[in-house]
Scaffold this motif. Structure first.
Motif, PDB file in Angstrom:
ATOM      1  N   MET A   1       0.863  -1.185   0.000  1.00  0.00           N
ATOM      2  CA  MET A   1       0.000   0.000   0.000  1.00  0.00           C
ATOM      3  C   MET A   1       0.896   1.230   0.000  1.00  0.00           C
ATOM      4  N   PHE A   2       0.521   2.224  -0.825  1.00  0.00           N
ATOM      5  CA  PHE A   2       1.334   3.431  -0.973  1.00  0.00           C
ATOM      6  C   PHE A   2       0.490   4.658  -0.635  1.00  0.00           C
ATOM      7  N   LEU A   3       1.005   5.483   0.265  1.00  0.00           N
ATOM      8  CA  LEU A   3       0.351   6.720   0.676  1.00  0.00           C
ATOM      9  C   LEU A   3       1.292   7.878   0.342  1.00  0.00           C
ATOM     10  N   VAL A   4       0.764   8.913  -0.321  1.00  0.00           N
ATOM     11  CA  VAL A   4       1.630   9.978  -0.836  1.00  0.00           C
ATOM     12  C   VAL A   4       1.183  11.347  -0.328  1.00  0.00           C
ATOM     13  N   TRP A   5       2.155  12.128   0.122  1.00  0.00           N
ATOM     14  CA  TRP A   5       1.973  13.562   0.326  1.00  0.00           C
ATOM     15  C   TRP A   5       3.036  14.300  -0.490  1.00  0.00           C
TER      16      TRP A   5
END
Length: 337
Positions: A102-106
């Motif tokens: 799972m990839f979470l981006v800011w």
């Protein structure tokens, strides 16, 4: 024959070892380099009013990687130099084994913000311990419930699940971000006079703010989860006796989270002269081509509000007659005044 077979195996063993990685990257040819295979992420910013890629605005990417169960593994970053390259892609396969992630981006993180683990004693993200649901983006420029700073823009992309299979060859996935910060240019102009100039440097008899609930912290779903309200005040304001003009930033606006625009007199700042539901005002300007109010609030990040009013800051009166928002004029009548 056995001796010859043994010697052949010895000679061929290095060749077999060299062929194994190529077999894993089944879609890659012998002429491809290792960098032409594996898993890559490409970042865009098309979720805006122009529906055109404006990713060159983003000067930093922070990619948080989690396993399939939502446990934090590591963070990959890319700076302005990398993001400025045409069609830049971030390689990940060198740090990943086959599996689902799972990839979470800011994007655009600066000293104005901090990523943290709400359950950690140190607040730092901890590999192997931090859970996706415990990640927080905190606005650091809030003091005693007030933010009057000019914020560096920040972007967000929702958690994305991607399976990595080395045997699939090169795979590039596109991550489209949305901007979380808003800039408001607000002008208060007394009826019958010209609009105030935000750069005039004179003192204004009025000030204004946008008050939002919980906007000092956001979770991994990009929802405000702060415990208190935040008052966003102008980082630049000026005017004269007939009005005021200024600029302020807010965080992401949501249709189901209360947010109010408040006007006060500088001579009696504890007294609210005028207050209205900001989301309700902005909703009246939504173009017909945008399906929902939330989509409009997420795509639009620049807001210009010109108020025409009657009143006197000395006596503590302010009656809004109309407001023009990004070119759309709304007239107040009856109780709306």
């Amino acid at each position: 024959n056995r001796i010859m077979s043994f010697r052949c195996i010895q000679y061929l063993r290095p060749l077999f070892a060299a062929l194994i990685p190529l077999a894993l990257f089944g879609a890659c040819s012998f002429g491809d380099s290792y960098g032409d295979c594996g898993l890559y992420l490409h970042f865009t910013y098309e979720y805006n009013m122009a529906a055109a890629d404006a990713s060159r605005e983003i000067d930093r990417i922070d990619l948080l990687v989690f396993d399939a169960d939502g446990t934090y593994l590591f963070t990959e970053t890319a700076g302005r130099e990398e993001l400025g390259r045409t069609d830049y892609t971030l390689p990940l396969h060198e740090r990943l084994s086959p599996g689902t992630y799972m990839f979470l981006v800011w994007g655009g993180l600066s000293d104005d913000f901090r990523l943290s683990d709400v359950r950690s004693a140190t607040a730092d993200l901890q590999p192997g311990k931090t859970r996706l649901e415990d990640v927080r983006l905190t606005l650091t420029r809030v003091a005693q419930g007030v933010c009057d700073a000019e914020l560096h823009p920040v972007w967000y992309a929702a958690p994305r699940t991607i399976a990595y299979d080395p045997g699939a060859g090169r795979r590039t996935h596109t991550i489209d971000l949305m901007k979380d910060t808003n800039r408001f240019r607000i002008s208060l102009t007394e009826e019958g006079t010209s609009r105030a100039d935000a750069s005039s440097g004179d003192r204004s008899p009025y000030t204004f703010e946008i008050v939002s609930a919980g906007h000092e912290a956001y979770d991994a779903d990009n929802r405000p989860v702060g415990a208190d309200s935040v008052s966003f005040l102008p980082y630049r304001i000026s005017g004269d006796l007939t009005g005021a003009a200024g600029e302020l930033n807010t965080m992401r606006l949501l249709e189901d989270v209360p947010c109010r625009l408040v006007v006060r007199s500088v001579y009696d700042p504890d007294n609210i002269l005028w207050s209205r539901d900001l989301i309700g005002l902005l909703e009246q300007t939504r173009p017909s081509g945008i399906a929902s109010l939330q989509e409009y609030l997420d795509r639009q990040d620049e807001w210009t509000l010109f108020f025409n009013y009657k009143g006197d800051a000395f006596s503590g009166t302010f009656v809004a007659l109309s407001v023009t928002i990004n070119g759309w004029t709304i007239w107040f009548q009856g109780s709306d005044l």
